[in-house]
Design an enzyme around this catalytic site. Sequence first.
Site, PDB file in Angstrom:
ATOM      1  N   SER A 121       0.665  -1.134   0.019  1.00  0.00           N
ATOM      2  CA  SER A 121       0.157  -0.049  -0.001  1.00  0.00           C
ATOM      3  C   SER A 121       0.962   1.515   0.119  1.00  0.00           C
ATOM      4  O   SER A 121       0.135   2.374  -0.344  1.00  0.00           O
ATOM      5  CB  SER A 121      -1.024  -0.090   1.305  1.00  0.00           C
ATOM      6  OG  SER A 121      -0.266   0.125   2.446  1.00  0.00           O
ATOM      7  N   HIS A 167      -5.062  -4.948  -0.062  1.00  0.00           N
ATOM      8  CA  HIS A 167      -4.939  -4.137  -1.407  1.00  0.00           C
ATOM      9  C   HIS A 167      -4.972  -4.560  -2.805  1.00  0.00           C
ATOM     10  O   HIS A 167      -4.749  -3.992  -3.559  1.00  0.00           O
ATOM     11  CB  HIS A 167      -3.892  -3.078  -1.314  1.00  0.00           C
ATOM     12  CG  HIS A 167      -3.967  -1.931  -0.125  1.00  0.00           C
ATOM     13  ND1 HIS A 167      -4.855  -0.755  -0.117  1.00  0.00           N
ATOM     14  CD2 HIS A 167      -3.393  -2.059   1.073  1.00  0.00           C
ATOM     15  CE1 HIS A 167      -4.756  -0.223   0.874  1.00  0.00           C
ATOM     16  NE2 HIS A 167      -4.072  -0.924   1.770  1.00  0.00           N
ATOM     17  N   LYS A 184     -12.098  -2.174   1.666  1.00  0.00           N
ATOM     18  CA  LYS A 184     -11.468  -1.611   0.454  1.00  0.00           C
ATOM     19  C   LYS A 184     -12.625  -1.792  -0.661  1.00  0.00           C
ATOM     20  O   LYS A 184     -13.456  -1.275  -0.607  1.00  0.00           O
ATOM     21  CB  LYS A 184     -10.181  -1.867   0.433  1.00  0.00           C
ATOM     22  CG  LYS A 184      -9.308  -1.552   1.487  1.00  0.00           C
ATOM     23  CD  LYS A 184      -7.852  -2.016   1.535  1.00  0.00           C
ATOM     24  CE  LYS A 184      -7.079  -1.460   2.825  1.00  0.00           C
ATOM     25  NZ  LYS A 184      -7.652  -1.926   4.066  1.00  0.00           N
TER      26      LYS A 184
END
Length: 439
Positions: free
Chosen positions: A223, A251, A283
């Site tokens: 990230s 992610h 996310k």
Amino acid sequence: MSTGFDLSASARSALLNRLARRGAASTAEAPTESPGRDLGTLPGMRDFETMRDAGAALGIESPYFRQHDGVAGGRSSIGGRSYVNFASYNYAGLNGDPRVAAAAKAAIDRHGVSASASRLASGERPVHAGLEAALAAHHRAEACLAFVSGHATNVTVIGQLLGPRDLILHDRLIHNSVAEGARLSGARRIAFAHNDWEAAEREFAAHRSRHGRALLVIEGHYSMDGDLPDLGRFAALAQRHDALLMVDEAHSLGVLGATGQGIAEQCGVDPGLVDIWMGTLSKTLSSCGGYIAGRKRLVDWLRHTAPGFVYSVGLAPPLAASALESLRLLQAEPWRVARLQANAALFLRLARQAGFDTGSSAGLGIVPVILGSSLRAAQLAAAAFEAGVNVQPILFPVVPEGAARLRFFLSAEHTEADIRHSITALAAARDGLAALKAS
């Protein structure tokens, strides 16, 4: 004392004088505390207050904790003004989708807002089992277990999985949650050079024989830098050294691979070579929480023993429902992944053409603009905000002073016009600050 700002000697001296005057005034006003109650002795408190005061002395408004007026996606309203927003993990643009909201509302109507207790104590809700089955299928794993927090997932699972006789090898840039889980476990912890499987091999060769179990932990999509590991190399390495392989996909899901299945799809690697898949719901899946997917035996054991699951309230039904619906939509609408990746590739290309240092970013969802000094990063973030672009600076001590940056999270919701405007605004702000410094 270091402020973490890259200043000339004269500017640094002036700043330190201002901070000294502030500190003297603060000390004069503060009541005397006994040593055990003096909050100034808390770990890192002095550095935190120095950095905060330095920013205030330099006239830089804090970019953190700004209040958003609505859904934060590719654009967001802050203080009544619309901004192009690069400070959101809403990769697939599903947060705020009416179908996701409807699923959450239906779960509230059926089950209420909260699970009210741990799932062990209060029982299951059908949406929990549905979400876990869908996530297990996504990773082609036997089973899955959902937790209320992504950070707590790594802490409690690693802390439960390993003990003082064991070994944990992890990438030097691994997320804080993994480092905290390793610390909790009491296992020996060794960090190897970022994305360097050969460095990890050397550490295994030197230390593996002296320990019981071993765990190798990497991320699918880092990230801070937006780069990727060679999953096939790390999977082979774990097998050679009789170690479990854990991959943090926080992610990666919805970002990597042609259909957003993650690093295994991106690298063309059999997902079964990974023992423990970890991911978050906050996310791409527009919810909150974390999960572990893997063998049924492991998941059953965690379900009955992991403190962060057994002693924690269960995942709220509307959060489980929103994550499940987001996953369904991600799989049904692969154009979202294609658009995200196209946006990230465009941003990366334009940023490099404008002369920005984007490090090792793969341009798949995360692009850093590395600026060096914390002062420059904070100033550029403030100037970009004035131009209608919301991006967060990452400053010392989160990164080394020479690696301070702006971190851009791309979304399927961004338009080409958003991206071109943002790079133009960023370049203009950079050039304006350079001219001001030169004058």
